[in-house]
Scaffold this active site. Structure first.
Site, PDB file in Angstrom:
ATOM      1  N   PHE A 225      17.716  62.754  59.203  1.00  0.00           N
ATOM      2  CA  PHE A 225      18.287  64.081  58.986  1.00  0.00           C
ATOM      3  C   PHE A 225      19.804  64.070  58.869  1.00  0.00           C
ATOM      4  CE2 PHE A 225      14.420  64.833  61.647  1.00  0.00           C
ATOM      5  CZ  PHE A 225      13.653  65.421  60.662  1.00  0.00           C
ATOM      6  N   SER A 226      20.431  62.977  59.257  1.00  0.00           N
ATOM      7  CA  SER A 226      21.891  62.921  59.338  1.00  0.00           C
ATOM      8  C   SER A 226      22.540  62.855  57.965  1.00  0.00           C
ATOM      9  CB  SER A 226      22.317  61.697  60.156  1.00  0.00           C
ATOM     10  OG  SER A 226      23.712  61.537  60.130  1.00  0.00           O
TER      11      SER A 226
ATOM     12  N   PRO B  86      14.686  60.298  66.882  1.00  0.00           N
ATOM     13  CA  PRO B  86      15.673  59.635  66.016  1.00  0.00           C
ATOM     14  C   PRO B  86      16.159  60.551  64.908  1.00  0.00           C
ATOM     15  CG  PRO B  86      13.904  58.125  66.526  1.00  0.00           C
ATOM     16  CD  PRO B  86      13.494  59.459  67.103  1.00  0.00           C
ATOM     17  N   CYS B  87      17.487  60.529  64.682  1.00  0.00           N
ATOM     18  CA  CYS B  87      18.106  61.514  63.790  1.00  0.00           C
ATOM     19  C   CYS B  87      18.498  60.953  62.429  1.00  0.00           C
ATOM     20  CB  CYS B  87      19.362  62.082  64.464  1.00  0.00           C
ATOM     21  SG  CYS B  87      20.642  60.834  64.784  1.00  0.00           S
ATOM     22  N   GLN B  88      18.311  59.636  62.212  1.00  0.00           N
ATOM     23  CA  GLN B  88      18.850  59.041  60.991  1.00  0.00           C
ATOM     24  C   GLN B  88      18.316  59.688  59.723  1.00  0.00           C
ATOM     25  OE1 GLN B  88      17.647  57.431  63.595  1.00  0.00           O
ATOM     26  NE2 GLN B  88      18.937  55.692  64.168  1.00  0.00           N
TER      27      GLN B  88
END
Length: 361
Positions: free
Chosen positions: A80-81, A76-78
Site C-alpha cells: 500500500f505504500s 505488512p504495508c509494502q
C-alpha cells in the site's frame, strides 16, 4: 476504570507497538510475526515469546484467546505504500484480510489496525478501505479511521500512520462518528512537543561512544546531478535515498531499508560543536549557482547509528536488537513508534473503561 486489559499482538515485528500498549496497561497474551530475527528480538524484550511463522498456522492458538479485550497489529504495508509498487495483489496486501479473519475468530472487545497513511487517503485504495470497514461492521464493530503524526505525541520523527480502531457495538453507546470524535479528543489532550534530533543525539553521545556504538559505515558522496528543493533537507544533494536530517528539527520517516545509502544523514560538527550546518551551506551554494561538488562528502557528515534510529523511534534505551546490522535497521524501520502506540493505547483504554461510553456500567 480498569487498569489492566488483555491483548493479542499480530504482525508484532520487534515489538514496538507492544512496548507502547504494555506501557499503557495492556497485558499481551499472544504475539506473532513471520520474521525469525524480529521474533528473537521480541523474545528478548517481552515476558512472552512471539509465535514465529505464518499467522494462519496459529489460528487454533488464537481461538483460545477468544473474547480478549484488544487485538492490535500492523499488517505488512509494502503493498500500500507510495514508496513501494502499490500493488493490491501483493501477497503482503492480502494479510490485511488475514488480520480481519483474526478479529472475526477472536471477537475482541476492540481492535487497532495500523498501516501506512496512503491506505487512508489515497484514492487508489478507496475500495480496500470501504471493504475493510464494511467487513468490520458486519462482524459487529463501530469503527474510526485516524491518520496520526508521531511528532505530535513526543516522537522526534514526522512519521504519519493510519490507524483503524474498532469497538464492539454491543459494548459501546458510541456510533462510528462519535468514536472518532472521542478518540481525537483523547489524543488531542496528550499532544506534546518532541525534542530535536540534535538534542536526542547529544543525549546519546558521539557516534562510536559507549552509548551510541552501532555505527553505519555506508559512505556519503555528492550527487552528480543534485535535485534541489526549497529546503536543504529535501531534494537530493547526496547519492542514495538517505537524506540529511535537520538537527534542530525532526527526522522524516525512518525506512526499513536503512543500513546502506538509504540511511539518513546527520552533521556531527553541527550537533556537537555548534558549527553552521554544512548541508545548509552547500544547498545555498548550489541555489546561488555554485558548482556541483564530487567525490566523498566531508567526514563531519555521517549516517545515523542503530542506537539513534532506535531512539528516534522512541524505543527504550535498554531495548535489545538481534541479527545483522541491516536486520536491526529493518526491524526499527518496520516498527510503530513506541510513544505513539502508548498514546493511542491510552485513548483506546479510555473508550473501554469510561462508563459514559459503555452500554453496561
Amino acid at each position: 476504570m480498569n487498569d489492566k486489559f488483555s491483548a493479542i499482538s499480530l504482525f508484532s515485528g520487534a515489538g514496538g507497538m507492544d512496548v507502547g500498549f504494555e506501557k499503557s496497561g495492556f497485558d499481551v497474551l499472544f504475539a506473532n510475526d513471520i520474521d525469525p530475527v524480529a521474533c528473537k528480538t521480541y523474545d528478548l524484550n517481552h515476558k512472552i515469546s512471539s509465535c514465529c511463522g505464518d499467522l494462519r498456522d496459529y489460528f487454533d492458538e488464537l481461538f483460545r484467546h477468544k473474547g480478549v479485550d484488544l487485538l492490535f497489529g500492523g499488517p505488512p504495508c509494502q503493498g500500500f505504500s507510495v514508496a513501494g509498487k502499490m500493488d493490491p495483489e501483493d501477497e503482503r496486501s492480502q494479510l490485511l484480510w488475514t488480520y480481519l479473519d483474526a478479529v472475526k475468530l477472536t471477537k475482541p472487545s476492540a481492535f487497532v489496525c495500523e498501516n501506512v497513511k496512503a491506505l487512508a487517503v489515497n484514492s487508489r485504495w478507496t475500495g480496500v478501505r470501504e471493504e475493510f470497514l464494511r467487513r468490520a461492521e458486519s462482524y459487529g464493530y463501530v469503527t474510526a479511521m485516524l491518520v496520526l503524526n508521531a511528532s505530535h505525541y513526543g516522537v522526534p520523527q514526522a512519521r504519519e500512520r493510519m490507524f483503524i480502531v474498532g469497538v464492539k457495538k454491543q459494548l459501546t453507546k458510541l456510533s462510528s462518528e462519535q468514536l472518532e470524535q472521542v478518540l481525537k479528543r483523547e489524543l488531542s489532550s496528550r499532544e506534546c512537543v518532541p525534542e530535536s534530533v540534535g538534542d536526542l543525539i547529544r543525549r546519546l553521545g558521539r557516534a562510536g561512544s559507549e552509548g551510541n556504538s552501532k555505527v553505519c559505515s555506508a559512505i556519503i558522496t555528492y550527487a552528480k546531478k543534485p535535485v534541489l528543493r526549497k529546503s536543504a533537507y529535501a531534494g537530493m544533494l547526496f547519492n542514495g535515498a538517505g537524506r540529511p536530517i535537520d538537527s534542530n528539527g525532526l527526522a522524516l520517516t525512518l525506512p526499513a531499508s536503512m543500513g546502506g545509502n538509504k540511511t539518513p544523514i546527520v552533521d556531527e560538527d553541527e550537533i556537537f560543536n555548534g558549527t553552521a550546518s554544512y548541508v545548509g551551506a552547500y544547498h545555498e551554494h548550489l541555489v546561488s549557482g555554485g558548482a556541483v561538488k564530487s567525490g566523498l562528502a566531508p567526514s563531519r557528515l555521517r549516517r545515523i547509528t542503530v542506537d539513534e534510529a532506535l531512539a528516534i523511534q522512541s524505543f527504550p534505551s535498554n531495548y535489545i536488537l538481534t541479527g545483522s546490522q541491516s536486520a536491526m535497521y529493518r526491524q526499527i524501520g518496520n516498527a510503530v513508534p513506541c510513544q505513539l502506540a502508548a498514546v493511542l493505547a491510552e485513548a483506546v483504554k479510555s473508550v473501554l473503561s469510561d462508563v459514559s461510553y459503555l452500554k453496561v456500567a
